[in-house]
Design a protein around this motif. Sequence first.
Motif, PDB file in Angstrom:
ATOM      1  N   ARG A 127     -37.111  15.712 -23.158  1.00 27.97           N
ATOM      2  CA  ARG A 127     -36.927  13.931 -23.198  1.00 27.97           C
ATOM      3  C   ARG A 127     -36.544  13.645 -21.707  1.00 27.97           C
ATOM      4  O   ARG A 127     -35.952  14.237 -21.087  1.00 27.97           O
ATOM      5  CB  ARG A 127     -35.626  13.863 -24.197  1.00 27.97           C
ATOM      6  N   PHE A 128     -36.605  12.197 -21.677  1.00 32.40           N
ATOM      7  CA  PHE A 128     -36.199  11.720 -20.531  1.00 32.40           C
ATOM      8  C   PHE A 128     -36.069  10.115 -20.812  1.00 32.40           C
ATOM      9  O   PHE A 128     -36.406   9.720 -21.987  1.00 32.40           O
ATOM     10  CB  PHE A 128     -37.160  11.671 -19.220  1.00 32.40           C
ATOM     11  N   ARG A 129     -35.311   9.430 -19.772  1.00 30.94           N
ATOM     12  CA  ARG A 129     -34.870   8.111 -19.907  1.00 30.94           C
ATOM     13  C   ARG A 129     -34.716   7.420 -18.936  1.00 30.94           C
ATOM     14  O   ARG A 129     -34.660   8.038 -17.760  1.00 30.94           O
ATOM     15  CB  ARG A 129     -33.690   7.714 -20.998  1.00 30.94           C
ATOM     16  N   CYS A 130     -35.307   5.984 -18.622  1.00 28.39           N
ATOM     17  CA  CYS A 130     -35.179   5.348 -17.182  1.00 28.39           C
ATOM     18  C   CYS A 130     -33.823   4.878 -17.254  1.00 28.39           C
ATOM     19  O   CYS A 130     -33.173   4.288 -18.162  1.00 28.39           O
ATOM     20  CB  CYS A 130     -36.394   4.356 -17.226  1.00 28.39           C
ATOM     21  N   VAL A 131     -32.940   5.476 -16.159  1.00 25.87           N
ATOM     22  CA  VAL A 131     -31.666   4.741 -16.053  1.00 25.87           C
ATOM     23  C   VAL A 131     -31.456   3.940 -15.101  1.00 25.87           C
ATOM     24  O   VAL A 131     -30.473   3.298 -14.701  1.00 25.87           O
ATOM     25  CB  VAL A 131     -30.659   6.040 -15.726  1.00 25.87           C
ATOM     26  N   SER A 132     -32.538   3.400 -14.502  1.00 24.36           N
ATOM     27  CA  SER A 132     -32.347   2.214 -13.363  1.00 24.36           C
ATOM     28  C   SER A 132     -32.631   0.932 -14.074  1.00 24.36           C
ATOM     29  O   SER A 132     -33.076   0.882 -15.114  1.00 24.36           O
ATOM     30  CB  SER A 132     -33.545   2.400 -12.345  1.00 24.36           C
ATOM     31  N   GLU A 133     -32.083  -0.177 -13.385  1.00 29.91           N
ATOM     32  CA  GLU A 133     -32.382  -1.379 -13.872  1.00 29.91           C
ATOM     33  C   GLU A 133     -33.643  -1.615 -13.891  1.00 29.91           C
ATOM     34  O   GLU A 133     -34.239  -2.408 -14.745  1.00 29.91           O
ATOM     35  CB  GLU A 133     -31.632  -2.488 -13.195  1.00 29.91           C
ATOM     36  N   GLU A 134     -34.424  -1.455 -12.702  1.00 33.93           N
ATOM     37  CA  GLU A 134     -35.899  -1.562 -12.667  1.00 33.93           C
ATOM     38  C   GLU A 134     -36.626  -0.852 -13.521  1.00 33.93           C
ATOM     39  O   GLU A 134     -36.147   0.192 -13.859  1.00 33.93           O
ATOM     40  CB  GLU A 134     -36.257  -1.536 -11.244  1.00 33.93           C
ATOM     41  N   ALA A 135     -37.868  -0.912 -13.788  1.00 33.09           N
ATOM     42  CA  ALA A 135     -38.947  -0.357 -14.411  1.00 33.09           C
ATOM     43  C   ALA A 135     -39.027   1.199 -13.730  1.00 33.09           C
ATOM     44  O   ALA A 135     -38.969   1.007 -12.485  1.00 33.09           O
ATOM     45  CB  ALA A 135     -40.228  -1.034 -14.750  1.00 33.09           C
ATOM     46  N   CYS A 136     -39.218   1.934 -14.546  1.00 30.07           N
ATOM     47  CA  CYS A 136     -39.687   3.627 -13.890  1.00 30.07           C
ATOM     48  C   CYS A 136     -40.997   3.477 -14.064  1.00 30.07           C
ATOM     49  O   CYS A 136     -41.690   3.200 -15.194  1.00 30.07           O
ATOM     50  CB  CYS A 136     -38.917   4.340 -14.681  1.00 30.07           C
ATOM     51  N   ILE A 137     -41.870   4.051 -13.003  1.00 31.33           N
ATOM     52  CA  ILE A 137     -43.275   4.088 -12.924  1.00 31.33           C
ATOM     53  C   ILE A 137     -43.563   5.612 -12.727  1.00 31.33           C
ATOM     54  O   ILE A 137     -43.122   6.060 -11.610  1.00 31.33           O
ATOM     55  CB  ILE A 137     -44.017   3.042 -12.029  1.00 31.33           C
ATOM     56  N   LEU A 138     -44.239   6.096 -13.470  1.00 29.58           N
ATOM     57  CA  LEU A 138     -44.681   7.644 -13.311  1.00 29.58           C
ATOM     58  C   LEU A 138     -46.021   7.653 -13.152  1.00 29.58           C
ATOM     59  O   LEU A 138     -46.890   6.909 -14.123  1.00 29.58           O
ATOM     60  CB  LEU A 138     -44.181   8.425 -14.665  1.00 29.58           C
ATOM     61  N   PHE A 139     -46.685   8.535 -12.395  1.00 29.11           N
ATOM     62  CA  PHE A 139     -48.029   9.070 -12.134  1.00 29.11           C
ATOM     63  C   PHE A 139     -48.098  10.196 -12.759  1.00 29.11           C
ATOM     64  O   PHE A 139     -47.264  11.266 -12.466  1.00 29.11           O
ATOM     65  CB  PHE A 139     -48.190   9.073 -10.614  1.00 29.11           C
ATOM     66  N   LEU A 140     -48.778  10.457 -13.841  1.00 25.02           N
ATOM     67  CA  LEU A 140     -48.909  11.567 -14.739  1.00 25.02           C
ATOM     68  C   LEU A 140     -50.023  12.354 -14.838  1.00 25.02           C
ATOM     69  O   LEU A 140     -51.247  11.559 -15.118  1.00 25.02           O
ATOM     70  CB  LEU A 140     -48.294  11.280 -16.079  1.00 25.02           C
ATOM     71  N   VAL A 141     -50.129  13.509 -14.574  1.00 25.12           N
ATOM     72  CA  VAL A 141     -51.620  14.588 -14.832  1.00 25.12           C
ATOM     73  C   VAL A 141     -51.188  15.347 -15.829  1.00 25.12           C
ATOM     74  O   VAL A 141     -50.190  16.218 -15.935  1.00 25.12           O
ATOM     75  CB  VAL A 141     -51.829  15.046 -13.433  1.00 25.12           C
ATOM     76  N   ALA A 142     -52.271  15.388 -16.864  1.00 25.90           N
ATOM     77  CA  ALA A 142     -52.219  16.411 -17.757  1.00 25.90           C
ATOM     78  C   ALA A 142     -53.530  17.257 -17.769  1.00 25.90           C
ATOM     79  O   ALA A 142     -54.646  16.806 -17.468  1.00 25.90           O
ATOM     80  CB  ALA A 142     -52.344  15.658 -19.328  1.00 25.90           C
ATOM     81  N   ASP A 143     -53.192  18.661 -17.825  1.00 24.10           N
ATOM     82  CA  ASP A 143     -54.618  19.686 -17.645  1.00 24.10           C
ATOM     83  C   ASP A 143     -55.133  19.926 -18.864  1.00 24.10           C
ATOM     84  O   ASP A 143     -56.133  20.514 -18.628  1.00 24.10           O
ATOM     85  CB  ASP A 143     -53.847  20.762 -16.859  1.00 24.10           C
ATOM     86  N   ARG A 144     -54.844  19.500 -19.844  1.00 25.81           N
ATOM     87  CA  ARG A 144     -55.559  19.426 -21.091  1.00 25.81           C
ATOM     88  C   ARG A 144     -55.482  17.945 -21.823  1.00 25.81           C
ATOM     89  O   ARG A 144     -54.745  17.006 -21.599  1.00 25.81           O
ATOM     90  CB  ARG A 144     -54.999  20.379 -22.230  1.00 25.81           C
ATOM     91  N   PRO A 145     -56.062  17.995 -23.109  1.00 26.48           N
ATOM     92  CA  PRO A 145     -55.855  16.602 -23.800  1.00 26.48           C
ATOM     93  C   PRO A 145     -54.269  16.381 -24.011  1.00 26.48           C
ATOM     94  O   PRO A 145     -53.542  17.358 -24.169  1.00 26.48           O
ATOM     95  CB  PRO A 145     -56.656  16.885 -25.301  1.00 26.48           C
TER      96      PRO A 145
END
Length: 171
Positions: A127-145
């Motif tokens: 699990r995770f949560r964005c703890v900053s006031e600004e939006a969190c932007i993640l670049f995500l790569v999945a190696d399967r569907p």
Amino acid sequence: MNRKLLAAATALMVFGPAMSACAGERPAGSPKPEMTVLEHYSKAPFAAVPSLPECTRMTGMRGNPAEEPSTLMVQMDGGCAATTHWHTANEEMLLLQGAIKAQIVGQPEVDVRAGAYILLPARSHHRFRCVSEEACILFLVADRPFDVHNVGEHGKEISAEEAIRAAGRAR
């Protein structure tokens, strides 16, 4: 044949086709490769995903996440929480903006800042949560569907609707 020559011959057989493709050679009739460029992540066309909380939006960069390995970008509003879940795929992320707290169940929570790399192994409950006031932007790569299996308090799989309600309570 000596070991060095055998290793070189093996490397050419295995990597030769890939090196040819990188050098611009394509099999006859194959489509011309195109480069994808996103000038800045702030220009990504983020959209709501019905199975995720409203505070989370995504956009596809490469591949069909329902069917194959893919690259996505995720935007989470400040304070947004992703409840415990897991994926069949390994999930590699680069945090481009903001700050998150990430946790694999049973391990300590980790503070993650912009510029950090995260690897969440396949099937790990996290699990995770964005703890900053600004939006969190993640670049995500999945190696399967890229499937999402939401998990309730006792480790049992729950519906997306139940997870969205839980995420609202976690904010």
